[in-house]
Design an enzyme around this catalytic site. Sequence first.
Site, PDB file in Angstrom:
ATOM      1  N   SER A   1       7.305   9.603  -5.092  1.00 12.46           N
ATOM      2  CA  SER A   1       8.578   9.706  -5.806  1.00 12.46           C
ATOM      3  C   SER A   1       9.534  10.779  -5.289  1.00 12.46           C
ATOM      4  O   SER A   1      10.635  10.908  -5.831  1.00 12.46           O
ATOM      5  CB  SER A   1       8.304   9.983  -7.287  1.00 12.46           C
ATOM      6  OG  SER A   1       7.714  11.255  -7.447  1.00 12.46           O
TER       7      SER A   1
ATOM      8  N   LYS B   1      -4.164   6.956  -8.802  1.00 14.12           N
ATOM      9  CA  LYS B   1      -4.927   7.378  -7.625  1.00 14.12           C
ATOM     10  C   LYS B   1      -5.189   8.883  -7.635  1.00 14.12           C
ATOM     11  O   LYS B   1      -6.002   9.372  -6.866  1.00 14.12           O
ATOM     12  CB  LYS B   1      -4.122   6.993  -6.369  1.00 14.12           C
ATOM     13  CG  LYS B   1      -4.796   7.264  -5.055  1.00 14.12           C
ATOM     14  CD  LYS B   1      -3.866   6.918  -3.898  1.00 14.12           C
ATOM     15  CE  LYS B   1      -4.504   7.250  -2.568  1.00 14.12           C
ATOM     16  NZ  LYS B   1      -3.575   6.951  -1.448  1.00 14.12           N
TER      17      LYS B   1
ATOM     18  N   THR C   1      14.625   2.828 -10.023  1.00 15.16           N
ATOM     19  CA  THR C   1      15.478   4.016 -10.034  1.00 15.16           C
ATOM     20  C   THR C   1      16.926   3.657  -9.750  1.00 15.16           C
ATOM     21  O   THR C   1      17.196   2.675  -9.037  1.00 15.16           O
ATOM     22  CB  THR C   1      14.969   5.019  -8.974  1.00 15.16           C
ATOM     23  OG1 THR C   1      15.985   5.982  -8.715  1.00 15.16           O
ATOM     24  CG2 THR C   1      14.630   4.335  -7.649  1.00 15.16           C
ATOM     25  N   ASP C   2      17.844   4.465 -10.249  1.00  9.86           N
ATOM     26  CA  ASP C   2      19.263   4.255  -9.921  1.00  9.86           C
ATOM     27  C   ASP C   2      19.542   4.501  -8.443  1.00  9.86           C
ATOM     28  O   ASP C   2      20.598   4.122  -7.935  1.00  9.86           O
ATOM     29  CB  ASP C   2      20.170   5.137 -10.801  1.00  9.86           C
ATOM     30  CG  ASP C   2      19.929   6.638 -10.649  1.00  9.86           C
ATOM     31  OD1 ASP C   2      19.011   7.033  -9.909  1.00  9.86           O
ATOM     32  OD2 ASP C   2      20.679   7.411 -11.281  1.00  9.86           O
ATOM     33  N   GLU C   3      18.573   5.160  -7.754  1.00  9.06           N
ATOM     34  CA  GLU C   3      18.813   5.474  -6.340  1.00  9.06           C
ATOM     35  C   GLU C   3      18.898   4.216  -5.475  1.00  9.06           C
ATOM     36  O   GLU C   3      19.376   4.282  -4.346  1.00  9.06           O
ATOM     37  CB  GLU C   3      17.735   6.432  -5.817  1.00  9.06           C
ATOM     38  CG  GLU C   3      17.747   7.728  -6.615  1.00  9.06           C
ATOM     39  CD  GLU C   3      16.943   8.882  -6.018  1.00  9.06           C
ATOM     40  OE1 GLU C   3      16.784   8.922  -4.786  1.00  9.06           O
ATOM     41  OE2 GLU C   3      16.502   9.743  -6.789  1.00  9.06           O
TER      42      GLU C   3
ATOM     43  N   GLY D   1      21.135  13.042   4.649  1.00 17.15           N
ATOM     44  CA  GLY D   1      21.560  11.810   3.949  1.00 17.15           C
ATOM     45  C   GLY D   1      21.764  12.001   2.458  1.00 17.15           C
ATOM     46  O   GLY D   1      21.733  11.031   1.697  1.00 17.15           O
TER      47      GLY D   1
ATOM     48  N   ILE E   1      -3.266   1.615  -6.271  1.00 20.23           N
ATOM     49  CA  ILE E   1      -2.674   0.292  -6.541  1.00 20.23           C
ATOM     50  C   ILE E   1      -2.663  -0.594  -5.289  1.00 20.23           C
ATOM     51  O   ILE E   1      -2.479  -1.797  -5.385  1.00 20.23           O
ATOM     52  CB  ILE E   1      -1.242   0.355  -7.147  1.00 20.23           C
ATOM     53  CG1 ILE E   1      -0.272   1.132  -6.259  1.00 20.23           C
ATOM     54  CG2 ILE E   1      -1.265   0.925  -8.555  1.00 20.23           C
ATOM     55  CD1 ILE E   1       1.195   0.943  -6.640  1.00 20.23           C
TER      56      ILE E   1
ATOM     57  N   PRO F   1      16.563  27.800  -4.223  1.00 16.29           N
ATOM     58  CA  PRO F   1      17.127  27.132  -3.034  1.00 16.29           C
ATOM     59  C   PRO F   1      17.997  25.920  -3.377  1.00 16.29           C
ATOM     60  O   PRO F   1      17.492  24.825  -3.596  1.00 16.29           O
ATOM     61  CB  PRO F   1      15.883  26.707  -2.250  1.00 16.29           C
ATOM     62  CG  PRO F   1      14.834  26.510  -3.306  1.00 16.29           C
ATOM     63  CD  PRO F   1      15.147  27.425  -4.442  1.00 16.29           C
TER      64      PRO F   1
HETATM   65  P1  NAD Z   1       5.336  11.344 -10.037  1.00 16.57           P
HETATM   66  O1  NAD Z   1       5.378  11.596  -8.570  1.00 16.57           O
HETATM   67  O2  NAD Z   1       5.374  12.510 -10.980  1.00 16.57           O
HETATM   68  O3  NAD Z   1       4.007  10.523 -10.407  1.00 16.57           O
HETATM   69  C1  NAD Z   1       3.569   9.439  -9.644  1.00 16.57           C
HETATM   70  C2  NAD Z   1       2.151   9.080 -10.111  1.00 16.57           C
HETATM   71  O4  NAD Z   1       1.728   7.928  -9.360  1.00 16.57           O
HETATM   72  C3  NAD Z   1       1.112  10.171  -9.855  1.00 16.57           C
HETATM   73  O5  NAD Z   1       0.266  10.309 -10.979  1.00 16.57           O
HETATM   74  C4  NAD Z   1       0.324   9.655  -8.653  1.00 16.57           C
HETATM   75  O6  NAD Z   1      -1.032  10.112  -8.631  1.00 16.57           O
HETATM   76  C5  NAD Z   1       0.417   8.163  -8.869  1.00 16.57           C
HETATM   77  N1  NAD Z   1       0.260   7.398  -7.609  1.00 16.57           N
HETATM   78  C6  NAD Z   1       0.900   7.630  -6.431  1.00 16.57           C
HETATM   79  N2  NAD Z   1       0.474   6.742  -5.511  1.00 16.57           N
HETATM   80  C7  NAD Z   1      -0.431   5.934  -6.134  1.00 16.57           C
HETATM   81  C8  NAD Z   1      -1.194   4.819  -5.713  1.00 16.57           C
HETATM   82  N3  NAD Z   1      -1.125   4.367  -4.448  1.00 16.57           N
HETATM   83  N4  NAD Z   1      -2.001   4.212  -6.608  1.00 16.57           N
HETATM   84  C9  NAD Z   1      -2.098   4.681  -7.886  1.00 16.57           C
HETATM   85  N5  NAD Z   1      -1.407   5.740  -8.332  1.00 16.57           N
HETATM   86  C10 NAD Z   1      -0.575   6.362  -7.461  1.00 16.57           C
HETATM   87  O7  NAD Z   1       6.502  10.320 -10.325  1.00 16.57           O
HETATM   88  P2  NAD Z   1       7.492  10.199 -11.593  1.00 16.57           P
HETATM   89  O8  NAD Z   1       8.623  11.127 -11.412  1.00 16.57           O
HETATM   90  O9  NAD Z   1       6.686  10.220 -12.810  1.00 16.57           O
HETATM   91  O10 NAD Z   1       8.058   8.726 -11.355  1.00 16.57           O
HETATM   92  C11 NAD Z   1       7.373   7.597 -11.890  1.00 16.57           C
HETATM   93  C12 NAD Z   1       8.136   6.339 -11.526  1.00 16.57           C
HETATM   94  O11 NAD Z   1       9.467   6.409 -12.049  1.00 16.57           O
HETATM   95  C13 NAD Z   1       8.287   6.141 -10.021  1.00 16.57           C
HETATM   96  O12 NAD Z   1       8.138   4.768  -9.758  1.00 16.57           O
HETATM   97  C14 NAD Z   1       9.706   6.583  -9.727  1.00 16.57           C
HETATM   98  O13 NAD Z   1      10.230   5.880  -8.631  1.00 16.57           O
HETATM   99  C15 NAD Z   1      10.410   6.212 -11.013  1.00 16.57           C
HETATM  100  N6  NAD Z   1      11.585   7.024 -11.376  1.00 16.57           N
HETATM  101  C16 NAD Z   1      11.504   8.376 -11.427  1.00 16.57           C
HETATM  102  C17 NAD Z   1      12.625   9.107 -11.833  1.00 16.57           C
HETATM  103  C18 NAD Z   1      12.561  10.608 -11.947  1.00 16.57           C
HETATM  104  O14 NAD Z   1      13.596  11.246 -12.261  1.00 16.57           O
HETATM  105  N7  NAD Z   1      11.428  11.245 -11.772  1.00 16.57           N
HETATM  106  C19 NAD Z   1      13.814   8.453 -12.162  1.00 16.57           C
HETATM  107  C20 NAD Z   1      13.856   7.052 -12.101  1.00 16.57           C
HETATM  108  C21 NAD Z   1      12.730   6.352 -11.711  1.00 16.57           C
HETATM  109  P1  TYD Z   2      15.322  15.999  -7.018  1.00 20.73           P
HETATM  110  O1  TYD Z   2      14.797  16.666  -8.234  1.00 20.73           O
HETATM  111  O2  TYD Z   2      14.505  16.005  -5.780  1.00 20.73           O
HETATM  112  O3  TYD Z   2      15.710  14.505  -7.446  1.00 20.73           O
HETATM  113  P2  TYD Z   2      16.540  13.353  -6.609  1.00 20.73           P
HETATM  114  O4  TYD Z   2      16.709  13.792  -5.225  1.00 20.73           O
HETATM  115  O5  TYD Z   2      15.631  12.175  -6.721  1.00 20.73           O
HETATM  116  O6  TYD Z   2      17.827  13.195  -7.345  1.00 20.73           O
HETATM  117  O7  TYD Z   2      16.727  16.672  -6.660  1.00 20.73           O
HETATM  118  C1  TYD Z   2      17.798  16.653  -7.580  1.00 20.73           C
HETATM  119  C2  TYD Z   2      18.992  17.269  -6.889  1.00 20.73           C
HETATM  120  O8  TYD Z   2      18.727  18.650  -6.630  1.00 20.73           O
HETATM  121  C3  TYD Z   2      19.294  16.646  -5.536  1.00 20.73           C
HETATM  122  O9  TYD Z   2      20.717  16.591  -5.363  1.00 20.73           O
HETATM  123  C4  TYD Z   2      18.686  17.613  -4.538  1.00 20.73           C
HETATM  124  C5  TYD Z   2      18.829  18.951  -5.231  1.00 20.73           C
HETATM  125  N1  TYD Z   2      17.778  19.960  -4.930  1.00 20.73           N
HETATM  126  C6  TYD Z   2      18.141  21.255  -4.533  1.00 20.73           C
HETATM  127  O10 TYD Z   2      19.333  21.588  -4.409  1.00 20.73           O
HETATM  128  N2  TYD Z   2      17.146  22.160  -4.262  1.00 20.73           N
HETATM  129  C7  TYD Z   2      15.824  21.852  -4.379  1.00 20.73           C
HETATM  130  O11 TYD Z   2      14.948  22.711  -4.089  1.00 20.73           O
HETATM  131  C8  TYD Z   2      15.471  20.523  -4.806  1.00 20.73           C
HETATM  132  C9  TYD Z   2      14.030  20.113  -4.946  1.00 20.73           C
HETATM  133  C10 TYD Z   2      16.475  19.606  -5.075  1.00 20.73           C
END
Ligand code: NAD
Ligand code: TYD
Length: 339
Positions: free
Chosen positions: A85, A34, A125-127, A278, A60, A208
Amino acid sequence: MTIVVTGGAGFIGSNFVYYLLEHHPEDRVVCLDKLTYAGNLSTLAPVMAHPQFRFVKADICDRASVYRLFEEEHPDIVVNFAAESHVDRSIENPEVFLQTNIIGTSVLMDACRKYGIGRYHQVSTDEVYGDLPLDRPDLFFTEETPIHTSSPYSSSKASADLLVMAYHRTYGLPVTISRCSNNYGPYHFPEKLIPLMIINALADKPLPVYGEGLNVRDWLYVEDHCKAIDRIIRDGRVGEVYNVGGHNEKQNIEIVRLICRSLGKPESLITHVTDRKGHDMRYAIDPTKIHSELGWLPETKFEDGIQKTIQWYLDNRDWWETIISGEYQNYYEKMYHNR
Ligand code: NAD
Ligand code: TYD
């Protein structure tokens, strides 16, 4: 094979597009994205003219557009990365998370049912497992750990996972799910911890850290995640969940200090700010299942991956300077001003 990669203009999705085009030149890759604030076409610029690649801008959640794409492409596999995300954004405004992460997932799976599919893979995600206490380093998330979410983001991802398993059981949809720990690497959007700290440190701006910075994440280099998904979509068992992570637990404060050292910046830039609501304490994955069934193990050591990542941000200033010069400024002001 034709593989549809949703969210392929974002961080992990784009790395996955690059991974497929390099390692599976016989496959056609269609990216559906998107282009929200997190999606960036400049990320995909080097492959836009690749003969095995097509980009389609679509939501999507938009059933008509998704169905049209299926009619045109008849994909064999769909890998769904598209999502909202960022946990902090989900705390400010949950609604778009429910829309994209839950409804979007169901629309994609409806298309898979209507047109047929070899595999629908949900990138989770593990979350979804909630968090672990800091004083129990012996505990890890396994695929049997109960779903127990903390944020609107993780709740929306967990809801999607439940729907995916329901579509498998009810309609026999051939699904798999991967639940990965925190990724880092190239094209990571600057709102997330590691890129935010690198970019702020380069500008000598405050770093931060939420609360004491003692929260633990299990960091995985993004290419290792891409390899894991590639293994799962080709050889993973239908109907199964695979945890992906690398026994690489670090406290946030350790990571920020490491970034300061690598860039030659003083730790006095570190500023402790109000904690996230949280805030999950610790994530830690047990990857035994994917290792024993599919032979997957992380290959990039954190010490190497973080240096490669820092170097990437030094070498690709145009990419992130363009991003942070736009709407990102308003976001940053809203989230961090007087925090
Ligand atoms: P990101 O935010 O960098 O990218 C998300 C992408 O999805 C973007 O390109 C955005 O334009 C697109 N998007 C958002 N809404 C949309 C929609 N309605 N229709 C079509 N496209 C849309 O995210 P990321 O960090 O690359 O994460 C990708 C996936 O992996 C997510 O599902 C996230 O939950 C999962 N994930 C991320 C992490 C992490 O550490 N980043 C870890 C585990 C799982
Ligand atoms: P983040 O990259 O947002 O990933 P997630 O929350 O999905 O694990 O954050 C990673 C960790 O870093 C999380 O414990 C929150 C912390 N954090 C900071 O302390 N400062 C910041 O500015 C950000 C963005 C995250």
